[in-house]
Design a protein around this motif. Structure first.
Motif, PDB file in Angstrom:
ATOM      1  N   VAL A  97       0.836  -1.203   0.000  1.00 42.35           N
ATOM      2  CA  VAL A  97       0.000   0.000   0.000  1.00 42.35           C
ATOM      3  C   VAL A  97       0.871   1.253   0.000  1.00 42.35           C
ATOM      4  O   VAL A  97       0.629   2.196  -0.753  1.00 42.35           O
ATOM      5  N   ALA A  98       1.909   1.245   0.806  1.00 46.92           N
ATOM      6  CA  ALA A  98       2.780   2.425   0.914  1.00 46.92           C
ATOM      7  C   ALA A  98       3.532   2.698  -0.384  1.00 46.92           C
ATOM      8  O   ALA A  98       3.731   3.863  -0.749  1.00 46.92           O
ATOM      9  N   TYR A  99       3.949   1.660  -1.075  1.00 46.32           N
ATOM     10  CA  TYR A  99       4.769   1.834  -2.280  1.00 46.32           C
ATOM     11  C   TYR A  99       3.972   1.924  -3.575  1.00 46.32           C
ATOM     12  O   TYR A  99       4.521   2.287  -4.606  1.00 46.32           O
ATOM     13  N   ILE A 100       2.683   1.603  -3.558  1.00 43.74           N
ATOM     14  CA  ILE A 100       1.910   1.504  -4.795  1.00 43.74           C
ATOM     15  C   ILE A 100       1.830   2.830  -5.547  1.00 43.74           C
ATOM     16  O   ILE A 100       1.743   2.852  -6.770  1.00 43.74           O
ATOM     17  N   ASP A 101       1.899   3.945  -4.835  1.00 41.80           N
ATOM     18  CA  ASP A 101       1.811   5.250  -5.511  1.00 41.80           C
ATOM     19  C   ASP A 101       3.182   5.835  -5.841  1.00 41.80           C
ATOM     20  O   ASP A 101       3.298   7.003  -6.201  1.00 41.80           O
ATOM     21  N   ASP A 102       4.227   5.009  -5.739  1.00 37.93           N
ATOM     22  CA  ASP A 102       5.602   5.416  -6.069  1.00 37.93           C
ATOM     23  C   ASP A 102       6.115   6.551  -5.195  1.00 37.93           C
ATOM     24  O   ASP A 102       7.027   7.276  -5.577  1.00 37.93           O
ATOM     25  N   ASN A 103       5.508   6.724  -4.020  1.00 32.24           N
ATOM     26  CA  ASN A 103       5.947   7.781  -3.115  1.00 32.24           C
ATOM     27  C   ASN A 103       5.803   7.294  -1.682  1.00 32.24           C
ATOM     28  O   ASN A 103       4.718   7.345  -1.116  1.00 32.24           O
ATOM     29  N   PHE A 104       6.907   6.824  -1.115  1.00 31.99           N
ATOM     30  CA  PHE A 104       6.884   6.336   0.264  1.00 31.99           C
ATOM     31  C   PHE A 104       7.100   7.542   1.167  1.00 31.99           C
ATOM     32  O   PHE A 104       8.205   7.920   1.505  1.00 31.99           O
ATOM     33  N   ASP A 105       5.986   8.152   1.527  1.00 33.42           N
ATOM     34  CA  ASP A 105       5.965   9.395   2.288  1.00 33.42           C
ATOM     35  C   ASP A 105       6.422   9.154   3.734  1.00 33.42           C
ATOM     36  O   ASP A 105       6.197   8.082   4.296  1.00 33.42           O
ATOM     37  N   TYR A 106       7.023  10.159   4.339  1.00 31.64           N
ATOM     38  CA  TYR A 106       7.492  10.025   5.719  1.00 31.64           C
ATOM     39  C   TYR A 106       6.332   9.792   6.687  1.00 31.64           C
ATOM     40  O   TYR A 106       6.492   9.128   7.714  1.00 31.64           O
ATOM     41  N   LEU A 107       5.159  10.306   6.373  1.00 29.78           N
ATOM     42  CA  LEU A 107       3.987  10.057   7.218  1.00 29.78           C
ATOM     43  C   LEU A 107       3.537   8.601   7.120  1.00 29.78           C
ATOM     44  O   LEU A 107       3.127   7.998   8.117  1.00 29.78           O
TER      45      LEU A 107
END
Length: 138
Positions: A97-107
């Motif tokens: 879920v965290a990586y699916i949007d190609d942006n592993f946000d700090y939040l």
């Protein structure tokens, strides 16, 4: 994929795991369709439920997350209900879920770390899971 329970406990587990997945997806305040799609795919696979049922669950859990379900409450239930192997599989799902949007946000990272602490999973093991997911998705 997980040990079968009675219907009431299984429903609660589905809602709690979906809640945690959606908390990761919404950590950066932007829930993209790709994130919702992967959450749906995960709960369909993890619990062997139909897509239509998954859509209803996701809608309900989005509302519940706004109202009441907190990270510790949901995480504690998941920790008690899943076996160690199921928790490891679930952590793979969280990172998907965290990586699916190609942006592993700090939040997202912060929410995941909180979940990992609640699930009491070894830090080294989670690093390996994260690397594995990142390698397979990117």
């Amino acid at each position: 994929m997980f040990k079968k329970q009675n219907k009431k406990d299984e429903d609660k587990l589905i809602y709690c795991t979906t809640s945690l997945l959606l908390k990761v997806a919404s950590a950066d305040q932007i829930v993209k369709n790709r994130e919702l799609d992967i959450v749906k795919e995960i709960i369909c696979d993890f619990f062997t439920i139909r897509a239509e049922d998954a859509d209803k669950i996701i809608s309900k859990v989005i509302d519940l997350n706004k109202e009441s379900i907190d990270l510790f409450e949901a995480g504690s239930y998941v920790n008690e209900a899943l076996t160690l192997q199921d928790k490891i599989d679930f952590i793979h799902c969280i990172y998907e879920v965290a990586y699916i949007d190609d942006n592993f946000d700090y939040l997202e990272r912060h929410v995941i770390n909180q979940i990992l602490n609640i699930l009491n999973i070894d830090k080294e093991q989670t690093k390996n899971i994260q690397k594995d997911v990142r390698k397979n998705l990117l």
